[in-house]
Design an enzyme around this catalytic site. Structure first.
Site, PDB file in Angstrom:
ATOM      1  N   SER A  53      41.598  42.179  31.587  1.00 17.91           N
ATOM      2  CA  SER A  53      43.274  42.571  31.903  1.00 17.91           C
ATOM      3  C   SER A  53      44.259  41.289  30.744  1.00 17.91           C
ATOM      4  CB  SER A  53      43.182  42.743  33.069  1.00 17.91           C
ATOM      5  OG  SER A  53      43.214  41.503  33.479  1.00 17.91           O
ATOM      6  N   ASP A 268      49.517  35.152  39.559  1.00 20.56           N
ATOM      7  CA  ASP A 268      48.627  34.913  40.826  1.00 20.56           C
ATOM      8  C   ASP A 268      47.283  34.199  40.070  1.00 20.56           C
ATOM      9  OD1 ASP A 268      46.982  36.614  38.460  1.00 20.56           O
ATOM     10  OD2 ASP A 268      47.717  38.305  39.170  1.00 20.56           O
ATOM     11  N   HIS A 271      45.874  36.017  36.288  1.00 18.15           N
ATOM     12  CA  HIS A 271      47.084  36.427  35.517  1.00 18.15           C
ATOM     13  C   HIS A 271      47.669  35.477  34.769  1.00 18.15           C
ATOM     14  CE1 HIS A 271      45.211  40.199  36.520  1.00 18.15           C
ATOM     15  NE2 HIS A 271      44.970  39.940  34.972  1.00 18.15           N
TER      16      HIS A 271
END
Length: 298
Positions: A53, A268, A271
């Protein structure tokens, strides 16, 4: 009578031969414009980008991120793009974020490309991004993706389905398409938050890298692998220990280069923030410039 029949057969044969030749020439003339071979531009530098991601991008896209040089391009690779981004897979577009899919956001690739076009005024930069959030390395393996797909959850199956079920095969297909118009200059990679903390991880990365080289007819000495670190502990990362394993990758792949994530802020535990992505992307770009300069001096 036999003489006339013989002459008739010859005439018919000549007519058929002329007719067949005419059909062949006609077929070539009527080939659709899109099927004609494109001219390869040596100044169109292409980079394959894959990973989890963070490679797809999770940073908020701000006003400053929407101004993009025309020389920075992205090739759509995701099957959901026609609806979500109005981009057709296999076609080039100005690299306005998001670059991966309609569900992605700002990533390091945005500022990797910007760094290169800012440095070089005589080239175009093209990127192809294939990313699966939360994916183990097997998801990108040429053979291993099948078993991974069979065992993974529906959310990841859906992501893989956006790449025809095999992220690796889609990356190769888009890479081959891109080679019709430019030259692949490097491979960018970011993964490790899922299933990475094993000593075998560098060898698994090596296999994927070597498979890409073979399937795209590339040479390792001219196509470096740039690999980014994960979020540091002091920035809130919980996979920071993986960076020690990532650091060993150049011991396994001679032309692998690790991109530091030190000081890149996190939003977080996994990320980066938009500021962090920009900083990391610039570092990817600066490393590529350094390698280009080194190659020119050799």
């Amino acid at each position: 009578m036999r003489k006339y029949r013989f002459i008739l057969f010859i005439v018919i044969g000549l007519i058929c031969e002329m007719g067949c030749s005419g059909d062949s020439d006609s077929f070539q003339e009527e080939k659709p414009e899109g099927e004609k071979k494109e001219v390869v531009d040596p100044n169109f530098h292409i980079y394959l980008c894959f990973g989890q991601s963070n490679m797809g991008g999770a940073g908020e896209i701000e006003i400053e991120d929407r101004t993009v040089d025309e020389r920075f391009q992205v090739m759509s690779a995701c099957d959901s793009d026609p609806v979500s981004l109005h981009r057709q897979p296999g076609s080039w577009y100005k690299a306005v974020p998001p670059l991966c899919s309609g569900d992605s956001k700002l990533s390091m690739i945005d500022y990797f490309g910007r760094t290169l076009v800012k440095k070089y005024f005589d080239i175009k930069v093209g990127v192809i991004v294939v990313a699966i959030g939360g994916a183990r390395l097997d998801a990108f393996d040429k053979q291993g993706f099948r078993e991974y797909y069979r065992q993974t959850d529906s959310w990841q199956k859906e992501q893989m389905d956006n790449y025809g079920g095999s992220p690796y095969a889609r990356l190769v297909k888009m890479g081959q398409k891109a080679q019709q118009s430019g030259v692949i200059k490097g491979i960018l990679f970011h993964q490790g938050e899922s299933g990475g903390k094993t000593d075998n991880w560098p060898k698994e990365v090596e296999k994927i890298y070597n498979d890409l080289l073979v399937d795209l007819n590339l040479k390792s000495e001219s196509v470096p692998l740039l690999v980014g670190e994960l979020l540091y502990q002091d920035q809130g990362g919980i996979c920071w220990g993986m960076n020690d394993i990532i650091a060993t990758l150049p011991n396994v792949i001679e032309n692998a280069h690790v991109i530091s994530a030190e000081g890149c802020t996190g939003q977080d535990n996994f990320h980066f923030t938009s500021v962090g992505y920009r900083k990391l992307g610039i570092r990817y770009g600066e490393k590529m410039i350094e390698l280009n300069n080194k190659n020119l001096s050799n």
